[in-house]
Scaffold this motif. Structure first.
Motif, mmCIF file in Angstrom:
data_model
loop_
_atom_site.group_PDB
_atom_site.id
_atom_site.type_symbol
_atom_site.label_atom_id
_atom_site.label_comp_id
_atom_site.label_asym_id
_atom_site.label_seq_id
_atom_site.Cartn_x
_atom_site.Cartn_y
_atom_site.Cartn_z
ATOM 1 N N PHE A 100 14.274 29.281 -6.244
ATOM 2 C CA PHE A 100 13.903 29.106 -5.074
ATOM 3 C C PHE A 100 12.555 28.817 -4.648
ATOM 4 C CE2 PHE A 100 13.719 31.201 -0.457
ATOM 5 C CZ PHE A 100 14.266 30.308 -0.026
ATOM 6 N N ALA B 265 20.768 33.409 4.684
ATOM 7 C CA ALA B 265 20.097 33.683 3.225
ATOM 8 C C ALA B 265 18.633 33.089 2.880
ATOM 9 C CB ALA B 265 21.084 33.421 2.149
ATOM 10 N N ALA C 288 16.020 34.810 4.945
ATOM 11 C CA ALA C 288 15.635 36.052 4.478
ATOM 12 C C ALA C 288 14.616 36.050 3.247
ATOM 13 C CB ALA C 288 16.872 36.893 4.332
ATOM 14 N N GLU C 289 15.013 35.043 2.519
ATOM 15 C CA GLU C 289 14.269 34.930 1.476
ATOM 16 C C GLU C 289 12.800 34.088 1.225
ATOM 17 O OE1 GLU C 289 14.476 36.292 -1.709
ATOM 18 O OE2 GLU C 289 16.127 37.529 -0.702
ATOM 19 N N ARG D 82 9.489 35.856 1.089
ATOM 20 C CA ARG D 82 8.954 35.932 -0.394
ATOM 21 C C ARG D 82 8.616 34.801 -0.950
ATOM 22 N NH1 ARG D 82 11.087 35.318 -5.257
ATOM 23 N NH2 ARG D 82 12.872 33.919 -4.657
ATOM 24 N N ALA D 83 9.426 33.594 -1.035
ATOM 25 C CA ALA D 83 9.079 32.669 -1.783
ATOM 26 C C ALA D 83 7.600 32.076 -1.418
ATOM 27 C CB ALA D 83 9.724 31.558 -1.374
ATOM 28 N N PRO E 181 18.543 30.569 -2.739
ATOM 29 C CA PRO E 181 17.794 31.773 -2.347
ATOM 30 C C PRO E 181 18.106 32.952 -3.417
ATOM 31 C CG PRO E 181 19.387 31.542 -0.682
ATOM 32 C CD PRO E 181 19.305 30.194 -1.620
ATOM 33 N N VAL E 182 19.272 33.195 -3.725
ATOM 34 C CA VAL E 182 19.870 34.342 -4.339
ATOM 35 C C VAL E 182 19.958 33.854 -5.868
ATOM 36 C CG1 VAL E 182 21.422 36.095 -4.446
ATOM 37 C CG2 VAL E 182 20.580 35.134 -2.112
#
Length: 835
Positions: free
Chosen positions: A61, A93, A96-97, A100-101, A261-262
Motif C-alpha cells: 500500500f 479502508a 483510514a490507511e 500511515r502510508a 490498504p490492508v
C-alpha cells in the motif's frame, strides 16, 4: 527555520533527533560514511541506489501511494492523492490507511513538503513515473502534454476542434484545453456518449494497462474516431497510447485497479492443542539431532572429495542421501545445516575433501537441547539456501551442495519474518503456507518480484501476456523453504509455531536483524524450554531370540557407540532395532573386545537374558577369529592348522590372491595385507591382522578431523542495522556539521567567503581571535586542513592557546581536540544566537 521548506534538506533540518534516528535506522546505507551535515544527508537520500533500496522495502500500500504520487501533479495536495487512491466514490479502508502510508514515505525521506504540497523526491519520481521502457504498475500512460509533445500545431487544432473545443492561438493553450476536458467528469462523459461502441471497447482493453496499443497505417473507423479526439495519441510509427487523464476518467479517478490498504489475512487458521504442537516439534527436533549425528558418523573417517569448482559431486550427494535414508534435496539441507553450525568443512589439504571439524567433537558431547540450540542458531542466521542445490546458475552449471554461490542475502530476514508471522497467531494455530507467502508478498512486493505492466497489446487493443508467477520469485521460494526447514528442525510442529520456536525468534532489540549475541541468547532460552520435551536417553536394550536388540528409546552415547560396533542398525524410529550378524560380531572382535567381554557387555545392558542363539553366535565367531594371521611379507598367512591352509590353497576363489606355501603353517601372497584380509573374509574366513612382533592388531580406525574451522559467515543483505549508540553519535555529528555549515557569522573586515568556502584570515588575526575567544568563552567558525590535505569547516569553543596549538571543544565531532594553528586557514566569530 520558519515557513514552508523549499528543499528536502530544509525539511530534514526541522526534524527532531528522533526523526533523524528513524530515517537512519530505516535506511542504514545513508550512514556509510556518516554525512557531514544535513545537506549531505539529503543529497545521499536522493541518490538512485539509495532510493531503489528504500522503495524495495515498502509494503504494497505504501508503494501504491508512492506510485500514485508519481502520476499526480507535482506538488500534489493530500486531497488529490486521496482521490487517486480511493477513486471518485471513495474508499473507507484507503482513507483510514493513507495517513500511515504518507507518514511512512515522509519518515524514509521519499516524500517531503506540507500536506497541501506533497512532493515525491525526484529520483523516486523518475523510477515510478510511467514510460514506454518502464511501465508503471498503475497501468497509466503519459499525460496529454507529454504524449502530444512534438505534435504539429495544425494537428493539435484539428484534435481540439473534433473534441468540440474552440481553437486556440498556440499549442500550449490547446494542450491545456484538452487536458481540462479530459479531467472534467461531466464534459468527458458527454463526449464518450457520442463514441461508437467499438471505440469504447478499445478503451476498455487499454483501461488498466498496458496503455499502449498497435494500429495499422489505415486505422479502422472506430480507432480513427479516438485518434481524431485525442483519446488515443500516436506514440511512434504504429503505436498509440491512452493519455493519463482519459484513463483516470474511465477508471473513476483510481490510479490502481485495486488498492490494498490492508494486508492479506493469515487464514484459514487451524487450531491445535499447543502441547501436541510442542511434542511434535520436540520429536522432530530429536530426529534432526539424530540425522546430523548420523551424518557425522558417516564422515567419521573422512567425507567425500571437494570438487575443483567447490562443493560435493552429485554422486556423493546421492551416497549421503542413501546413508541418511532420505532424498537428495533433504540431504542437501542436512549438509548445509551442519555446515552452517560449523560441524563439517573442507580440510584444505592438497587432495581436498570434506570432514567433521573439531567443533563436531565438542557438539557431540553436549546435552541434546544444547546441540539443538547450536543447530537452530546457525540455521536462523545462515544466508545459504539449500533449496537451490541442483538448479542451474547463470552459466547453466548445476549448483552443488556445500559449494559456492549458494548464498542468498535475504534468506535470514525472510526466514525470521515467516516465523514472526506465525508468532502473531494464537499458540497452536497453523495456517497454510500460501497465506504466509501472500502476506510476505504484500510486505515486500518489489523484492518478491511482483509483475509490473505487461507487454504492448496487439491489434486494436489486444491483451497483455500473462506476467510471471508470483510464487516463483526468490523471496517466496525462500519463505517456502524456511517453513519446510522449520518443521524439519523442530521449530514448528504440525505447521504451528512451537513454544520454544516463539522464544527462538524473540529478540529484545527493535531491529529486524538482531545481533549474533542476541540470537545466541534466544536460542539458549528456546533450548531450555525444549529440554523437558526431549526423550530421556536409556541405558538398556531388549535382546531377542531372533538375533536382534530393541532400544526402547534413545540410547546413552557410550552404549550407542558400543552397540553400533557390535550390531548393525536394521530400522530406526521410536524404537531402534539392531541386528547381530557374524560380520558385526567380527567387527567388535577386530576392535579389541573378547568374547567374554561381549557377553558381559550384553548381560549388563539388557533387561532380558542373553538369548542362547546370540551367545552361540559370539562364541562361534570368536573361536574362528584370529585362527588365521595376516602379516606383511608383502603379505603372508600363517596358521597352526596346516589342513586349513591346504583348504584355502585348493579354493578357486583364492586364485586372485596368488597364494603359495612357504612352510606347512605359512602362505605367502602377492597382495597387500588389507586386500588379503578382505579376500579371505569374502571367502567366509575370519582372519586377524598381526604386527611384526606377532601380536594381533586391533582394527580401530582413528577419526579424521579437519583443522580448526569457523562456521561460514553470512553474506549481509546490504549494510547492517545500526545500533542505538551509532545512531545517536551519527545524529550529533550531522547536527554539529550542519551548525558549522549554516551558522550565521559576524561580519569581518575581509571579504566574506563564498558559501561553502573556508574562511581566510592571516595568522595574526587567527591567533588574536582565538585568544579573545578563550577569554570570552565564545564559539568560532574555522577552516581546517588535516595532514592528508582534506579541508573541512568546524565550529569550536577554544579553551587554551599555547605553543602554536589551540585546544578546543569541537562541536562537529563532539569532543575536545587540539589543532595546530598553522593548519587553520581562517577564523570567524559566530552570531550570538548561533550556538
Amino acid at each position: 527555520m520558519t515557513g514552508t521548506p523549499r528543499t528536502l534538506a530544509e525539511e530534514l533540518r526541522t526534524r527532531t533527533d528522533r526523526g533523524l534516528v528513524g530515517l537512519l535506522r530505516a535506511r542504514p546505507d545513508l550512514l556509510n560514511p556518516v554525512p557531514g551535515d544535513v545537506t549531505q544527508l539529503a543529497t545521499r537520500a536522493g541518490t538512485r541506489a539509495s532510493v531503489v533500496r528504500a522503495v524495495e522495502r515498502l509494503d504494497r500500500f505504501v508503494l501504491q501511494t508512492a506510485e500514485a504520487l508519481a502520476v499526480a501533479p507535482d506538488p500534489c495536495p493530500y486531497d488529490t492523492l486521496g482521490a487517486l487512491m480511493g477513486g471518485d466514490a471513495g474508499d473507507a479502508a484507503v482513507a483510514a490507511e493513507l495517513p500511515r502510508a504518507v507518514a511512512e514515505l515522509r519518515a524514509q525521506a521519499l516524500v517531503w513538503g506540507p500536506d497541501d504540497r506533497l512532493r515525491l523526491v525526484r529520483t523516486a519520481r523518475e523510477l515510478l513515473t510511467p514510460s514506454p521502457a518502464h511501465p508503471s504498475p498503475t497501468g497509466l500512460g503519459p499525460t496529454v502534454a507529454e504524449a502530444m509533445a512534438g505534435m504539429s500545431p495544425g494537428r493539435l487544432q484539428e484534435i481540439i476542434g473534433a473534441a468540440g473545443l474552440p481553437t486556440t492561438h498556440d499549442p500550449v493553450t490547446a494542450v491545456a484545453a484538452l487536458t481540462t476536458l479530459f479531467a472534467d467528469r461531466v464534459r468527458m462523459a458527454a463526449l464518450l456518449d457520442t463514441a461508437p461502441a467499438e471505440s469504447v471497447a478499445v478503451l476498455d482493453k487499454l483501461l488498466w494497462g498496458p496503455p499502449y496499443g498497435a494500429v495499422t497505417d489505415r486505422p479502422a473507423p472506430h480507432l480513427q474516431w479516438l485518434l481524431d479526439r485525442g483519446l488515443l495519441i500516436p506514440a511512434g510509427a504504429r503505436n498509440v497510447v491512452l493519455p493519463r487523464e482519459a484513463a483516470l476518467h474511465l477508471r473513476g479517478g483510481r490510479a490502481h485497479h485495486a488498492a490494498e490498504p490492508v494486508p492479506p489475512a493469515l487464514a484459514p487458521a487451524t487450531e491445535r492443542d499447543p502441547q501436541l504442537v510442542d511434542n511434535a516439534a520436540a520429536s522432530q527436533a530429536f530426529t534432526a539431532l539424530a540425522t546430523v549425528e548420523e551424518l557425522l558418523k558417516e564422515w567419521d573417517l573422512g567425507g567425500p572429495a571437494v570438487l575443483r569448482a567447490g562443493g560435493m559431486s552429485v554422486r556423493d550427494l546421492k551416497r549421503t542421501a542413501t546413508a541418511l535414508d532420505t532424498t537428495e534435496q533433504l540431504a542437501a539441507f542436512w549438509l548445509e545445516l551442519a555446515y552452517a553450525a560449523g560441524l563439517i568443512a573442507s580440510d584444505g589439504e592438497a587432495d581436498e575433501r570434506f570432514a567433521a571439524t573439531p567443533a563436531a567433537e565438542e557438539w557431540l558431547q553436549l546435552p541434546d537441547h544444547a546441540r539443538w540450540a547450536a543447530l537452530a542458531d546457525g540455521w536462523l542466521a545462515a544466508t545459504r539456501a539449500p533449496g537451490i542445490v541442483g538448479t542451474a546458475d547463470a552459466k547453466g552449471r548445476a549448483l552443488a551442495a556445500l559449494g559456492p554461490h549458494l548464498d542468498r542475502s535475504p534468506a535470514p530476514e525472510v526466514r525470521r519474518r515467516a516465523l514472526a508471522l506465525l508468532a502473531t497467531l494464537p499458540p497452536g494455530t497453523a495456517v497454510p503456507a500460501s497465506a504466509v507467502l501472500a502476506r510476505l508478498r504484500w510486505e515486500r512486493p518489489l523484492r518478491s518480484g511482483a509483475p509490473a505492466a505487461g507487454p504492448l497489446p496487439a491489434g486494436d487493443g489486444g491483451t497483455a501476456a500473462p506476467g510471471p508467477d508470483p510464487a516463483d520469485d526468490l523471496r517466496s521460494r525462500l519463505a517456502q523453504w524456511a517453513l519446510t526447514e522449520a518443521e524439519l528442525l523442530g521449530v514448528t510442529g504440525r505447521g504451528a509455531l512451537s513454544t520454544h520456536g516463539r522464544t527462538l525468534i524473540d529478540s529484545p532489540s527493535d531491529s529486524a536483524a538482531p545481533t549474533p549475541a542476541e540470537t545466541t541468547a534466544a536460542a539458549d532460552r528456546a533450548a531450555a524450554l525444549l529440554a523437558p520435551l526431549l526423550p530421556e536417553p536409556v541405558d538398556h536394550v531388549l535382546l531377542q531370540a531372533d538375533l536382534t536388540a530393541v532400544a526402547p528409546g534413545p540410547l546413552r552415547r557410550p552404549l550407542a557407540e558400543a552397540l553400533g560396533v557390535l550390531a548393525d542398525i536394521e530400522s530406526k524410529g521410536g524404537a531402534t532395532v539392531y541386528r547381530f550378524t557374524p560380520g558385526s560380531v567380527r567387527r567388535a572382535l577386530d576392535a579389541g573386545r573378547s568374547a567374554a567381554e561381549l557377553q558381559e557387555f550384553l548381560a549388563a545392558h539388557s533387561r532380558t537374558p542373553v538369548p542362547q542363539p546370540l551367545a552361540y553366535l559370539i562364541d562361534d565367531v570368536a573361536r574362528k577369529h584370529g585362527q588365521l594371521r595376516i602379516g606383511a611379507a608383502a603379505a603372508y598367512v600363517r596358521c597352526d592348522d596346516d589342513a586349513l591352509l591346504a583348504e584355502i590353497l585348493a579354493d578357486r576363489r583364492a586364485a586372485a590372491l596368488r597364494l603359495r606355501r612357504l612352510a606347512p603353517t605359512v602362505l605367502a601372497a602377492q597382495t597387500s595385507p588389507d586386500q588379503l584380509l578382505d579376500g579371505l573374509r569374502a571367502m567366509g574366513y575370519a582372519p586377524a591382522a598381526e604386527s611384526a612382533a606377532g601380536d594381533v592388531l586391533i582394527a580401530r580406525a582413528d577419526s579424521y578431523r579437519t583443522p580448526p574451522r569457523t562456521a561460514p559467515a553470512p553474506v549481509p543483505d546490504g549494510p547492517p542495522s545500526p545500533d542505538p549508540t551509532l545512531l545517536s553519535a551519527a545524529v550529533r555529528a550531522i547536527r554539529a556539521g550542519d551548525l558549522a555549515a549554516t551558522a550565521e557569522r559576524k561580519p569581518v573586515q575581509a571579504p566574506a567567503p563564498a558559501p561553502g568556502a573556508l574562511p581566510r584570515t592571516t595568522s595574526a588575526e587567527t591567533l588574536a581571535t582565538m585568544q579573545a575567544a578563550v577569554l570570552t568563552n565564545s564559539a568560532l567558525w574555522i577552516g581546517y586542513v588535516n595532514a592528508d590535505g582534506a579541508a573541512s569547516q568546524r565550529v569550536i569553543a577554544p579553551v587554551r592557546v599555547e605553543g602554536g596549538f589551540v585546544t578546543a571543544y569541537d562541536h562537529t565531532s563532539d569532543e575536545v581536540r587540539t589543532y595546530p594553528l598553522h593548519r587553520i586557514t581562517g577564523v570567524a566569530e559566530l552570531a550570538d544566537d548561533s550556538v
